[in-house]
Write an enzyme that holds these catalytic residues in place. Structure first.
Site, PDB file in Angstrom:
ATOM      1  N   ASP A  68      -3.480  -6.179   0.091  1.00 30.56           N
ATOM      2  CA  ASP A  68      -2.238  -6.678  -0.689  1.00 30.56           C
ATOM      3  C   ASP A  68      -1.663  -5.249  -1.573  1.00 30.56           C
ATOM      4  O   ASP A  68      -0.810  -5.542  -2.429  1.00 30.56           O
ATOM      5  CB  ASP A  68      -2.658  -7.635  -1.745  1.00 30.56           C
ATOM      6  CG  ASP A  68      -2.669  -8.785  -1.301  1.00 30.56           C
ATOM      7  OD1 ASP A  68      -1.733  -9.060  -0.077  1.00 30.56           O
ATOM      8  OD2 ASP A  68      -3.225 -10.068  -1.318  1.00 30.56           O
ATOM      9  N   ARG A  93      -8.248  -8.398  -5.601  1.00 33.70           N
ATOM     10  CA  ARG A  93      -7.331  -7.392  -5.761  1.00 33.70           C
ATOM     11  C   ARG A  93      -7.643  -6.345  -6.837  1.00 33.70           C
ATOM     12  O   ARG A  93      -6.838  -5.610  -7.459  1.00 33.70           O
ATOM     13  CB  ARG A  93      -5.718  -7.884  -6.025  1.00 33.70           C
ATOM     14  CG  ARG A  93      -5.310  -8.821  -4.943  1.00 33.70           C
ATOM     15  CD  ARG A  93      -3.678  -8.997  -5.136  1.00 33.70           C
ATOM     16  NE  ARG A  93      -3.020  -8.038  -5.019  1.00 33.70           N
ATOM     17  CZ  ARG A  93      -1.580  -7.956  -5.505  1.00 33.70           C
ATOM     18  NH1 ARG A  93      -1.045  -9.042  -5.607  1.00 33.70           N
ATOM     19  NH2 ARG A  93      -1.260  -6.732  -5.242  1.00 33.70           N
ATOM     20  N   ARG A 139      -1.053 -16.696 -12.509  1.00 27.93           N
ATOM     21  CA  ARG A 139      -1.917 -15.639 -12.564  1.00 27.93           C
ATOM     22  C   ARG A 139      -1.988 -14.894 -14.230  1.00 27.93           C
ATOM     23  O   ARG A 139      -2.875 -14.836 -14.604  1.00 27.93           O
ATOM     24  CB  ARG A 139      -1.018 -14.570 -11.801  1.00 27.93           C
ATOM     25  CG  ARG A 139      -0.873 -14.926 -10.319  1.00 27.93           C
ATOM     26  CD  ARG A 139      -2.266 -14.964  -9.524  1.00 27.93           C
ATOM     27  NE  ARG A 139      -2.051 -15.206  -8.143  1.00 27.93           N
ATOM     28  CZ  ARG A 139      -1.821 -14.467  -7.052  1.00 27.93           C
ATOM     29  NH1 ARG A 139      -1.638 -13.151  -7.291  1.00 27.93           N
ATOM     30  NH2 ARG A 139      -1.877 -15.117  -5.820  1.00 27.93           N
ATOM     31  N   HIS A 168       4.205 -16.052  -9.345  1.00 33.69           N
ATOM     32  CA  HIS A 168       4.638 -14.738  -9.882  1.00 33.69           C
ATOM     33  C   HIS A 168       5.923 -15.293 -10.529  1.00 33.69           C
ATOM     34  O   HIS A 168       6.896 -15.588  -9.464  1.00 33.69           O
ATOM     35  CB  HIS A 168       4.542 -13.698  -8.939  1.00 33.69           C
ATOM     36  CG  HIS A 168       3.159 -12.817  -8.945  1.00 33.69           C
ATOM     37  ND1 HIS A 168       2.858 -12.160  -7.835  1.00 33.69           N
ATOM     38  CD2 HIS A 168       2.149 -12.835  -9.938  1.00 33.69           C
ATOM     39  CE1 HIS A 168       1.416 -11.701  -7.877  1.00 33.69           C
ATOM     40  NE2 HIS A 168       1.196 -11.792  -9.122  1.00 33.69           N
ATOM     41  N   CYS A 264       8.152  -7.526  -4.870  1.00 32.80           N
ATOM     42  CA  CYS A 264       6.811  -7.381  -4.976  1.00 32.80           C
ATOM     43  C   CYS A 264       6.542  -5.864  -4.420  1.00 32.80           C
ATOM     44  O   CYS A 264       5.250  -5.360  -4.718  1.00 32.80           O
ATOM     45  CB  CYS A 264       6.196  -8.463  -3.962  1.00 32.80           C
ATOM     46  SG  CYS A 264       6.411 -10.057  -4.356  1.00 32.80           S
TER      47      CYS A 264
HETATM   48  N1  ARG Z   1      -0.713 -11.554  -1.669  1.00 30.55           N
HETATM   49  C1  ARG Z   1      -0.294 -11.154  -2.938  1.00 30.55           C
HETATM   50  C2  ARG Z   1      -0.849 -11.877  -3.978  1.00 30.55           C
HETATM   51  O1  ARG Z   1      -1.060 -13.282  -3.726  1.00 30.55           O
HETATM   52  C3  ARG Z   1       1.269 -11.080  -2.879  1.00 30.55           C
HETATM   53  C4  ARG Z   1       1.627 -10.711  -4.222  1.00 30.55           C
HETATM   54  C5  ARG Z   1       3.197 -10.243  -4.118  1.00 30.55           C
HETATM   55  N2  ARG Z   1       3.658  -9.657  -5.407  1.00 30.55           N
HETATM   56  C6  ARG Z   1       4.591 -10.103  -6.218  1.00 30.55           C
HETATM   57  N3  ARG Z   1       5.134  -9.334  -6.971  1.00 30.55           N
HETATM   58  N4  ARG Z   1       4.947 -11.312  -6.226  1.00 30.55           N
HETATM   59  O2  ARG Z   1      -1.312 -11.488  -4.805  1.00 30.55           O
END
Ligand code: ARG
Length: 272
Positions: A68, A93, A139, A168, A264
């Protein structure tokens, strides 16, 4: 009204090791194959658009165990040359945070804060001229908002995200003009209270349809004039033009499989 572009400095990470092997948002389906050469070509196209628009693109070294990492926006948030590091919500991550910190240390940034609370960088922080808007709900921890406010010395406005597709802040809201506090957003992604806050602070915001939001049309990057956004978000082009912006559509279809698009993949390095 004419719009002025300001040249920007971005941090990006090539999708060399991009794949969808786990699922931490509703867009990710590990059963669906990713076309890696196509993902790379789409990412290179995005980088080339930025270069053609006169922006600087810095590169982060991709790491094999961090699929990612291409979503470079999540690794930090930089305001006035001050770097607020990230702390990821998911173990998969976690190690990206350190990779970003190393890059900043190696590139002359001295005001670096390693966070106590979970925050996913520009995924959940959006910087306008007056505020730092901050997402919570999926998140970033609400506690990271106070931490960001103290570090940046700017008012941080917490916004509650309620729809898991918009996990996000940068999937539901985008800053169009950071000299004028001008944004666009999809109201359906926010709680009623947060919608009221947005309406109060940004009465002239461009509100988008569910359809354009669902194509990640809000995951856009603006330099004040050019708005680079997913080309599938067709409903946004005319409203943006009416406001004097130049929409620049790009296809990041492979990166959409990981739940991300233009913004992203792009972290902005805001100088002091
Ligand atoms: N697969 C990543 C996650 O879920 C995608 C992140 C996308 N980034 C963003 N800035 N929205 O964390």
């Amino acid at each position: 009204m004419p719009r002025d572009a300001r040249s920007r400095r971005y941090l990006m990470c090539p999708p060399t090791h991009f794949e969808v092997t786990y699922s931490i948002n509703p867009w990710m389906d590990p059963g669906k194959p990713v076309d890696l050469p196509l993902a790379m070509a789409q990412w290179e196209d995005l980088r080339d658009r930025y270069l053609a628009l006169g922006h600087t693109v810095e590169l982060l070294d991709p790491r094999p165990d961090l699929p990612d990492m291409v979503y470079a926006a999540n690794g930090a948030c930089v305001v006035d040359g001050r770097v607020l590091g990230a702390r990821f919500a998911h173990r998969e991550r976690e190690a990206e945070a350190e990779a970003h910190l190393e890059w900043f240390r190696a590139h002359g940034f001295t005001e670096i804060h390693e966070p106590l609370h979970i925050n996913e960088g520009e995924g959940d922080f959006a910087v306008t001229s007056t505020y730092v808007l901050a997402g919570q709900g999926f998140r970033s921890s609400p506690l990271s908002h106070g931490e960001a406010q103290e570090f940046f010395g700017r008012p941080v406005i917490g916004l509650e995200l309620v729809d898991p597709r918009y996990y996000h802040l940068d999937t539901a809201l985008s800053v169009l003009d950071d000299d004028r506090d001008e944004i666009m957003y999809y109201p359906g992604a926010f709680s009623p209270g947060s919608r009221a806050v947005l309406a109060r602070l940004f009465p002239d915001a461009l509100l988008t349809s569910e359809e354009d939001a669902a194509r990640l049309g809000l995951n856009a990057v603006s330099d004040g004039r050019h708005v680079v956004l997913p080309q599938a978000a067709t409903g946004l082009f005319e409203p943006l033009r009416e406001r004097g912006f130049e929409p620049v559509g790009v296809d990041l279809g492979e990166l959409l499989k990981g739940g991300g698009s233009v913004k992203c993949c792009t972290q902005e390095l805001r100088a002091a």
